[in-house]
Design an enzyme around this catalytic site. Structure first.
Site, PDB file in Angstrom:
ATOM      1  N   LYS A 184      18.425  -0.973  60.294  1.00  0.00           N
ATOM      2  CA  LYS A 184      17.316  -0.068  59.945  1.00  0.00           C
ATOM      3  C   LYS A 184      16.595   0.385  61.213  1.00  0.00           C
ATOM      4  O   LYS A 184      16.231   1.557  61.348  1.00  0.00           O
ATOM      5  CB  LYS A 184      16.314  -0.781  59.028  1.00  0.00           C
ATOM      6  CG  LYS A 184      16.836  -1.024  57.625  1.00  0.00           C
ATOM      7  CD  LYS A 184      15.748  -1.623  56.760  1.00  0.00           C
ATOM      8  CE  LYS A 184      16.301  -2.157  55.459  1.00  0.00           C
ATOM      9  NZ  LYS A 184      15.325  -2.930  54.703  1.00  0.00           N
ATOM     10  N   HIS A 213      47.477  -5.416  41.420  1.00  0.00           N
ATOM     11  CA  HIS A 213      48.420  -4.370  41.803  1.00  0.00           C
ATOM     12  C   HIS A 213      48.006  -3.701  43.108  1.00  0.00           C
ATOM     13  O   HIS A 213      48.589  -2.695  43.510  1.00  0.00           O
ATOM     14  CB  HIS A 213      48.529  -3.338  40.678  1.00  0.00           C
ATOM     15  CG  HIS A 213      49.075  -3.941  39.416  1.00  0.00           C
ATOM     16  ND1 HIS A 213      50.380  -3.815  39.031  1.00  0.00           N
ATOM     17  CD2 HIS A 213      48.482  -4.723  38.484  1.00  0.00           C
ATOM     18  CE1 HIS A 213      50.579  -4.474  37.895  1.00  0.00           C
ATOM     19  NE2 HIS A 213      49.426  -5.044  37.549  1.00  0.00           N
ATOM     20  N   GLU A 264      23.816 -12.290  51.027  1.00  0.00           N
ATOM     21  CA  GLU A 264      22.521 -12.218  51.688  1.00  0.00           C
ATOM     22  C   GLU A 264      21.870 -13.591  51.803  1.00  0.00           C
ATOM     23  O   GLU A 264      21.060 -13.828  52.692  1.00  0.00           O
ATOM     24  CB  GLU A 264      21.597 -11.264  50.905  1.00  0.00           C
ATOM     25  CG  GLU A 264      21.005 -10.185  51.772  1.00  0.00           C
ATOM     26  CD  GLU A 264      20.206  -9.156  50.998  1.00  0.00           C
ATOM     27  OE1 GLU A 264      20.400  -7.976  51.288  1.00  0.00           O
ATOM     28  OE2 GLU A 264      19.404  -9.500  50.107  1.00  0.00           O
TER      29      GLU A 264
HETATM   30  O1  PA5 Z   1      17.495  -8.574  48.079  1.00  0.00           O
HETATM   31  C1  PA5 Z   1      16.826  -7.852  48.787  1.00  0.00           C
HETATM   32  O2  PA5 Z   1      15.753  -8.225  49.278  1.00  0.00           O
HETATM   33  C2  PA5 Z   1      17.275  -6.442  49.095  1.00  0.00           C
HETATM   34  O3  PA5 Z   1      18.516  -6.141  48.586  1.00  0.00           O
HETATM   35  C3  PA5 Z   1      16.283  -5.476  48.481  1.00  0.00           C
HETATM   36  O4  PA5 Z   1      16.247  -5.659  47.099  1.00  0.00           O
HETATM   37  C4  PA5 Z   1      16.665  -4.042  48.817  1.00  0.00           C
HETATM   38  O5  PA5 Z   1      16.752  -3.862  50.206  1.00  0.00           O
HETATM   39  C5  PA5 Z   1      15.651  -3.094  48.253  1.00  0.00           C
HETATM   40  O6  PA5 Z   1      14.379  -3.387  48.751  1.00  0.00           O
HETATM   41  P1  PA5 Z   1      13.115  -2.801  48.068  1.00  0.00           P
HETATM   42  O7  PA5 Z   1      13.035  -3.340  46.685  1.00  0.00           O
HETATM   43  O8  PA5 Z   1      11.967  -3.239  48.915  1.00  0.00           O
HETATM   44  O9  PA5 Z   1      13.254  -1.303  48.065  1.00  0.00           O
END
Ligand code: PA5
Length: 431
Positions: free
Chosen positions: A420, A306, A285
């Protein structure tokens, strides 16, 4: 102190590659320290280590003790950065087969939910909770993440139907002010912990997001936190150019520039598997944007030798590999000798399991080097709360530096919105 062995990258990089990358690596490191790079408003993961909040650690420990004393099960609802860190640390620092029943001092079972949209999972989770003393920690910075919000709606209903004191058994971890969980708290006065707005989800394991579930698992969160504090302080000067975290950032950048496209994080200890999941989100990310970045993949050896071993050895030569190894794996076994030696294993008699596992690592690193996979090894002295805190900070700092070397903002994630929008359009969510 973590140790980085990068010998098996040398043959794959020009002799001066690392030296050439060092000035820009130092610039990137300085940009992290003086908050002058892209996304600097999201450097709260460093601020909280530079100015530790001991009162918060105590408060979390006291809530965790209450839950440990009263719960059979803690349900943690969260996804991505709101659960991967806790799961990684709990997996790394709790036994594979916890001894005894909860009343035997084991502490509650910790189960995760709200990290996908499987109705079967939620149905079975609720069935699993029947007859047990249950606490819930719902963790969502936005409060609107569908996976978590949906699971929480069902779990909340179940809690209210089963416990008169449901409100005392539900703890929310969320933004200080914004989001659906804060709106809900106007009617239901759940205890709340805050995710600082300056800390992104994938950097939040050392906030209450990770620390409460980790403390409920019986792990010393102070040692974990202060392990990271120490690592942060070690990197808090402008010039440790040979610091392992900076070398790691520079080498993986050099390998990316040399045409390697995938970084495989490999462990030889199953307890570190969860860590791979946390690392994968942190790196994927933070770097995977503007059509750039190494794709982070995770394998657990020797199991996956394996299955994926063939590809690692002879597939497309676009892979680099980072081994996460432990010097002292804790609790060793000797291979016994047998008189008949019918299984032919007496050649290992008297050796430790650690030795055998270590030779598997050495052999793999050598074979992969010879097969065209540059690899480096990050060595932890042992797996304990302090070293796990240290390695968390190592990877966080390194990805910030790496992201700046890549010239991206390592702290945003604009790409995760696209699916989303399509999903909510299909679900006809009101605007
Ligand atoms: O790193 C991030 O920003 C995402 O992985 C969020 O943690 C994830 O989408 C969950 O978001 P939220 O904490 O708003 O539910």
């Amino acid at each position: 102190m973590l140790r980085l062995d990068a010998r098996n990258t040398h043959a794959f990089l020009a002799d001066d590659a690392l030296a050439k990358l060092q000035p820009t690596t130092l610039d990137a490191h300085r940009a992290v320290l003086d908050a002058s790079g892209a996304g600097a408003e999201y450097l709260g993961w460093r601020d909280l280590l530079l100015d530790p909040n001991d009162a918060l650690l105590e408060d979390l420990t006291s809530t965790a003790t209450r839950i440990r004393n009263q719960a059979d099960v803690l349900v943690c609802l969260g996804i991505g950065g709101s659960y991967l860190g806790a799961r990684a640390v709990i997996d790394a620092l709790t036994p594979y087969f916890p001894p005894g029943e909860p009343e035997g001092g084991r502490g509650p079972e910790i189960v995760f939910g709200g990290h996908h949209m499987s109705g079967a999972y939620v149905r079975q989770l609720l069935a699993h909770l029947e007859g047990k003393s249950v606490y819930v920690n719902v963790i969502s910075k936005s409060g609107t993440t569908l996976e978590t919000a949906l699971a929480f709606r069902l779990v909340r209903d179940w809690m209210e139907a089963h416990f008169d004191d449901a409100e005392d058994r539900i703890i929310v971890t969320t933004d200080p002010e914004r989001g659906a969980l804060n709106a809900l708290r106007q009617e239901k006065p759940y205890k709340k912990y805050v995710i600082p707005p300056s800390v992104g989800g994938r950097f939040s394991v050392l906030t209450p997001v990770g620390l409460l579930p980790i403390a409920v698992a019986g792990i010393d969160i102070r040692s974990l936190f202060y392990g990271a504090v120490q690592a942060c302080q070690d990197l808090h000067t402008p010039a440790p150019v040979d610091h392992p975290a900076l070398t790691y950032a520079a080498l993986r950048t050099g390998l990316l520039q040399a045409g390697y496209q995938i970084e495989v994080l490999a462990t030889f200890e199953p307890r570190l598997n969860g860590f791979g999941g946390w690392w994968q989100q942190l790196y994927g990310e933070s770097e995977g944007k503007e059509h750039k970045g190494l794709f982070p993949a995770v394998v657990q050896y020797s199991t996956d030798l394996h299955s994926l071993g063939q590809y690692m050895q002879e597939g497309q030569r676009i892979l680099m590999e980072t081994f996460l190894m432990v010097e002292e794996d804790g609790g060793d076994l000797l291979v016994p000798s047998t008189a008949a030696n019918l299984d032919g294993l007496n050649y290992l008699a008297g050796q430790t399991y650690t030795h055998v596992n270590r030779q598997a690592y050495e052999g793999t690193a050598k074979a992969h080097t010879e097969g065209g996979v540059p690899n480096l090894t990050l060595w932890l002295g042992a797996v304990n709360p302090s070293t796990v805190g240290e390695v968390i900070y190592f990877f966080e700092h390194a990805v910030a530096v790496s992201g700046y070397l890549l010239e991206v903002n390592p702290f945003n994630q604009p790409g995760v919105e696209a699916y989303k929008q399509e999903m909510f359009r299909l679900l006809r969510r009101p605007a």
